[in-house]
Write a protein that holds these residues in place. Sequence first.
Motif, PDB file in Angstrom:
ATOM      1  N   ASN A  69       0.742  -1.256  -0.104  1.00  0.00           N
ATOM      2  CA  ASN A  69      -0.159  -0.018   0.122  1.00  0.00           C
ATOM      3  C   ASN A  69       0.572   1.238  -0.044  1.00  0.00           C
ATOM      4  O   ASN A  69       0.070   2.444   0.414  1.00  0.00           O
ATOM      5  N   VAL A  70       2.010   1.233  -0.578  1.00  0.00           N
ATOM      6  CA  VAL A  70       2.671   2.600  -0.271  1.00  0.00           C
ATOM      7  C   VAL A  70       2.825   3.118  -1.793  1.00  0.00           C
ATOM      8  O   VAL A  70       3.592   4.175  -2.132  1.00  0.00           O
ATOM      9  N   GLY A  71       2.111   2.449  -2.713  1.00  0.00           N
ATOM     10  CA  GLY A  71       2.267   3.087  -4.169  1.00  0.00           C
ATOM     11  C   GLY A  71       3.029   2.512  -4.940  1.00  0.00           C
ATOM     12  O   GLY A  71       3.458   3.228  -5.918  1.00  0.00           O
ATOM     13  N   LYS A  72       3.520   1.422  -4.364  1.00  0.00           N
ATOM     14  CA  LYS A  72       4.468   0.591  -5.429  1.00  0.00           C
ATOM     15  C   LYS A  72       4.056   0.313  -6.872  1.00  0.00           C
ATOM     16  O   LYS A  72       4.714   0.705  -7.794  1.00  0.00           O
ATOM     17  N   THR A  73       2.772   0.183  -6.862  1.00  0.00           N
ATOM     18  CA  THR A  73       2.401  -0.341  -8.228  1.00  0.00           C
ATOM     19  C   THR A  73       2.351   0.973  -9.181  1.00  0.00           C
ATOM     20  O   THR A  73       2.521   0.947 -10.235  1.00  0.00           O
ATOM     21  N   SER A  74       1.641   1.829  -8.212  1.00  0.00           N
ATOM     22  CA  SER A  74       1.560   3.179  -9.296  1.00  0.00           C
ATOM     23  C   SER A  74       3.091   3.625  -9.742  1.00  0.00           C
ATOM     24  O   SER A  74       3.119   4.240 -10.712  1.00  0.00           O
ATOM     25  N   ASN A 102       7.306   8.701  -0.858  1.00  0.00           N
ATOM     26  CA  ASN A 102       5.920   8.850  -1.599  1.00  0.00           C
ATOM     27  C   ASN A 102       4.953   9.421  -1.007  1.00  0.00           C
ATOM     28  O   ASN A 102       5.097   9.743   0.488  1.00  0.00           O
ATOM     29  N   PHE A 103       3.917   9.741  -1.456  1.00  0.00           N
ATOM     30  CA  PHE A 103       2.559  10.469  -0.902  1.00  0.00           C
ATOM     31  C   PHE A 103       3.059  11.822  -0.304  1.00  0.00           C
ATOM     32  O   PHE A 103       2.306  12.415   0.530  1.00  0.00           O
ATOM     33  N   ASP A 149       2.238  14.631  -1.642  1.00  0.00           N
ATOM     34  CA  ASP A 149       0.886  15.249  -1.681  1.00  0.00           C
ATOM     35  C   ASP A 149       0.101  15.176  -0.688  1.00  0.00           C
ATOM     36  O   ASP A 149      -0.709  16.487  -0.414  1.00  0.00           O
ATOM     37  N   GLU A 150       0.178  14.048   0.164  1.00  0.00           N
ATOM     38  CA  GLU A 150      -0.803  14.043   1.130  1.00  0.00           C
ATOM     39  C   GLU A 150      -0.429  14.095   2.381  1.00  0.00           C
ATOM     40  O   GLU A 150      -1.191  14.739   3.339  1.00  0.00           O
ATOM     41  N   SER A 177       5.423  11.821  -5.722  1.00  0.00           N
ATOM     42  CA  SER A 177       4.024  11.320  -5.438  1.00  0.00           C
ATOM     43  C   SER A 177       3.566  10.561  -6.915  1.00  0.00           C
ATOM     44  O   SER A 177       3.632  10.975  -7.907  1.00  0.00           O
ATOM     45  N   ALA A 178       3.444   9.384  -6.546  1.00  0.00           N
ATOM     46  CA  ALA A 178       3.229   8.226  -7.735  1.00  0.00           C
ATOM     47  C   ALA A 178       2.145   8.603  -8.372  1.00  0.00           C
ATOM     48  O   ALA A 178       1.870   8.265  -9.582  1.00  0.00           O
ATOM     49  N   LYS A 179       0.984   9.082  -7.624  1.00  0.00           N
ATOM     50  CA  LYS A 179      -0.143   9.407  -8.137  1.00  0.00           C
ATOM     51  C   LYS A 179      -0.132  10.497  -9.160  1.00  0.00           C
ATOM     52  O   LYS A 179      -0.759  10.291 -10.160  1.00  0.00           O
ATOM     53  N   ASP A 185      -7.606  -0.188  -2.870  1.00  0.00           N
ATOM     54  CA  ASP A 185      -6.991   1.167  -2.715  1.00  0.00           C
ATOM     55  C   ASP A 185      -7.800   2.182  -1.989  1.00  0.00           C
ATOM     56  O   ASP A 185      -7.352   3.021  -1.445  1.00  0.00           O
ATOM     57  N   ARG A 217      -4.706  -2.808 -13.483  1.00  0.00           N
ATOM     58  CA  ARG A 217      -4.648  -4.122 -12.790  1.00  0.00           C
ATOM     59  C   ARG A 217      -5.373  -5.042 -13.362  1.00  0.00           C
ATOM     60  O   ARG A 217      -5.250  -6.234 -13.317  1.00  0.00           O
TER      61      ARG A 217
HETATM   62  N1  LIG Z   1      -2.183  10.831  -2.901  1.00  0.00           N
HETATM   63  C1  LIG Z   1      -1.564   9.818  -3.144  1.00  0.00           C
HETATM   64  N2  LIG Z   1      -2.004   8.787  -3.518  1.00  0.00           N
HETATM   65  C2  LIG Z   1      -1.111   7.713  -4.112  1.00  0.00           C
HETATM   66  C3  LIG Z   1       0.323   7.899  -4.286  1.00  0.00           C
HETATM   67  N3  LIG Z   1       0.847   6.884  -4.585  1.00  0.00           N
HETATM   68  C4  LIG Z   1       0.124   5.850  -4.748  1.00  0.00           C
HETATM   69  N4  LIG Z   1      -1.214   6.255  -4.369  1.00  0.00           N
HETATM   70  C5  LIG Z   1      -2.274   5.797  -4.326  1.00  0.00           C
HETATM   71  O1  LIG Z   1      -2.438   4.664  -3.209  1.00  0.00           O
HETATM   72  C6  LIG Z   1      -3.055   3.673  -3.710  1.00  0.00           C
HETATM   73  C7  LIG Z   1      -2.290   2.312  -3.527  1.00  0.00           C
HETATM   74  O2  LIG Z   1      -1.432   2.509  -4.365  1.00  0.00           O
HETATM   75  P1  LIG Z   1      -0.546   1.302  -5.194  1.00  0.00           P
HETATM   76  O3  LIG Z   1       0.194   1.599  -6.356  1.00  0.00           O
HETATM   77  O4  LIG Z   1      -1.690   0.137  -5.423  1.00  0.00           O
HETATM   78  O5  LIG Z   1       0.226   0.552  -3.990  1.00  0.00           O
HETATM   79  P2  LIG Z   1       0.867  -0.808  -3.988  1.00  0.00           P
HETATM   80  O6  LIG Z   1       0.173  -1.543  -2.902  1.00  0.00           O
HETATM   81  O7  LIG Z   1       2.296  -0.363  -3.023  1.00  0.00           O
HETATM   82  O8  LIG Z   1       1.243  -1.309  -4.953  1.00  0.00           O
HETATM   83  C8  LIG Z   1      -3.681   3.697  -5.049  1.00  0.00           C
HETATM   84  O9  LIG Z   1      -4.966   4.308  -4.857  1.00  0.00           O
HETATM   85  C9  LIG Z   1      -2.674   4.993  -5.729  1.00  0.00           C
HETATM   86  O10 LIG Z   1      -3.646   5.777  -6.469  1.00  0.00           O
HETATM   87  C10 LIG Z   1       0.857   9.217  -3.753  1.00  0.00           C
HETATM   88  O11 LIG Z   1       1.898   9.635  -3.967  1.00  0.00           O
HETATM   89  N5  LIG Z   1      -0.077  10.223  -3.534  1.00  0.00           N
END
Ligand SMILES: Nc1nc2c(ncn2[C@@H]2O[C@H](COP(=O)(O)OP(=O)(O)O)[C@@H](O)[C@H]2O)c(=O)[nH]1
Lengths: 637, 114
Positions: A11-16, A114-115, A117-118, A143-145, A336, A470
């Motif tokens: 859940n850290v945004g690895k996939t994004s 990461n994150f 922006d949040e 910010s991967a998003k 997510d 996905r």
């Molecule tokens: N606000 C924000 N959301 C993010 C960021 N990176 C990922 N997310 C969101 O966090 C959620 C989980 O990201 P995901 O890539 O699936 O994480 P993973 O489980 O580590 O692969 C998704 O809804 C993304 O859109 C970021 O840098 N900022």
Amino acid sequence: MPTLALVGNPNVGKTSMFNGLTGLRQQVGNWPGVTVERKEGELKVAGQKVNVVDLPGIYSLSASSEDARVARDYIINEKPDVLVNVVDATNLARNLYLTVQLLEMGANIVVALNFMDELEKSGLKVDAVRLEKLLGVPVVPTSAKTKEGLKELAKHALTAAHCRGRRLQPLKLHYADGVEEKIKELALPRWEALKRLETEEAGSDDYAAAIAQARYRFIEDVVRQVLVQTQDKDPLSLTDKIDRLVADSFWGIPLFFLVVWAVFQFTFKMGEPLVGLAQGLCGLAADYALRSMTELGVPDPLVSLVVSGLIPGVGSVISFTPNIFLLFFAISLLEDSGYMARAAHIADRFMSSMGLHGKAFIPMVLGFGCNVPGIMAARTLGNRRDRIITILLIPFMSCMARLPIYVLFAGTFFRDSQSLVILGLYALGVVLALLMGNLFGRLLFESEPSYFILELPPYRFPSIRVSVIRAWQKAAAFVNKAGTSITGAAALVWLLSNLPWGVPYASDSSVLGRIGRLIAPLLRPAGFGTWEAAAALIFGSMAKELVVSTLGIVYRAEGAALSQVIAQRWTPGNALSFMVMSLIYMPCVAVMATIKKETGSWKWAAFAAICSVSLGWLMAVLVFQGIRLLGLLPYGR
Amino acid sequence: MWGKHRFRRGQYGMSPARSAARSAHLLSLAELRPGERGRIVSLRAPGPVLRRLLEMGVLPGTEIAVKGVAPLGDPMVIAVKGYRLSIRKYDGSGVLVEPTGTDRILYTKDVSNS
Ligand SMILES: Nc1nc2c(ncn2[C@@H]2O[C@H](COP(=O)(O)OP(=O)(O)O)[C@@H](O)[C@H]2O)c(=O)[nH]1
């Protein structure tokens, strides 16, 4: 080509991040021999191509889980040129635990903070420059998003990859005296000694605790220096407010059922027209093939193989994909948004009574629609034990393809209590799952305790784009991996029904008919020892839909006429035992192929087959003999 | 439905030292109620569960607070290291906690606490 591996907590945004770095040039598969997904892609930076590998999301390298082992082995044995450690800046302390372990190994890492922006929104600030100094490795805010910082990250990673020769000084923490002594005694590189102490040495539980404490002490020291709270409120106050209602009150239960119902409807009802479309296209393809091949003068057996063997096989593969796509789109949104963890939290009390994990609930419910997507949804379970037990139990959930069998037989013999009989069959499946779940847990995974310790991530708005990508990957992987086995099995059954050449399709003189005759005596104790029943069951192991249509072929009747033939040839007694058999006896080929794909070995698929065939036979015999001995229903003629 | 006594026994066998410790007002994590906070004093669990707790930051010296309990009475939600963790009472029964107070404004910055 240098290799970059992404590593970080779930859940850290690895996939994004992975998608952002590689675009859509990526392949999805499994790590060899395990149930863990492997993704690989390519990144171009400054005119250079870089191979990007996504490692499973893990909290530490010392856990005994399959995920941790895959990540550990990959880092140690395949030595990627650079590791990008993705860190959730809003949850710094726990995320840095893995970072510390990587630093202790002297791994060549770049931290993606990461994150970002949040972070500000939640009233926090992180001093990235300071963090970089304290950790001694590059720290890049991202910010991967929004894809901010990704270019920067790629550049830093490439630079680090080129400095690979430069040995990084491993981080050296000071541990409790007992630990330090032991490290000296072992005379290994420090990180290896630590790993040994944490996992293998006698008394490793105490060492593990002491080591973790020292690491967290270091981390809290770091966090104190880099993290500033700018607002006087808990960053998670909104999440807590929602949770008070959604996760921790009575209202969570109706909401939970509403969500599960919605996912089920979305997957199967929305999928219906798409599945119909796919099947329609296959019909057209078959017509076209038939016409053009006859025109070209292709020999008849070959035409028949293509038209009634291969095309329906491919068709059945394709007809699963809309459901899989929709399901994973829904699951991805749930994951997510943070609700998936809450659903598991709510279901766990109930699931634990079956020896299962709370996350097993949704896959099992989906199994009622179709076992294939249900088994694929078991991906969401983090622990190998829970994942495999769930996968083995899903075939007991009576899928929609089994319903026509019940409708035919119950409608013929139990017209007044049809729905009761059908409901009873569904319930039987659930009860058996309950019993087998406990049994499997005890017999197969005795050494791996079941536990439920699950992070509840903050509620967030999910990204539609990420979810579509996905879902698409899952559907494509299914076609790739399970498609060949399913099509192959279709061709095989076609062959058996047509050999020796010239016999009427699936008649008693075909090989299939002969096999049916051979098996029939085995089925006699269950009350349906005829070659017709045996042939229907054999076809049914291809796809459960085929049980009814095979009966139609062998009795040369359809619809109401078939019901009449059945009424003449069968009895209420063996109809009931046949329905029980159809419920349990064998996962269809698609399910078998999916079990193989998801567990990484045929072993589990074979186990599921043997288990269910013997259990199905046993139950059918019990039912029939019970009826016979107690004289409950007419059973013979 | 879930009497506290179920967990009071301690699921993983309790050493005499621990029963003595308990008389000094220590509670197991499973015994804390929503709104209560405490500091973890010691930890005992089967290997894989212990490692999971450790990697999640549930370890001696850490401040935790109970946020809520699932509608069926189990598992519970705790705040630890600034995030939320759902944990079965059974799995938390080997975590001994020294209660530090009861409040509704939970977790501001447990960073400073260890
Ligand atoms: N606000 C924000 N959301 C993010 C960021 N990176 C990922 N997310 C969101 O966090 C959620 C989980 O990201 P995901 O890539 O699936 O994480 P993973 O489980 O580590 O692969 C998704 O809804 C993304 O859109 C970021 O840098 N900022």
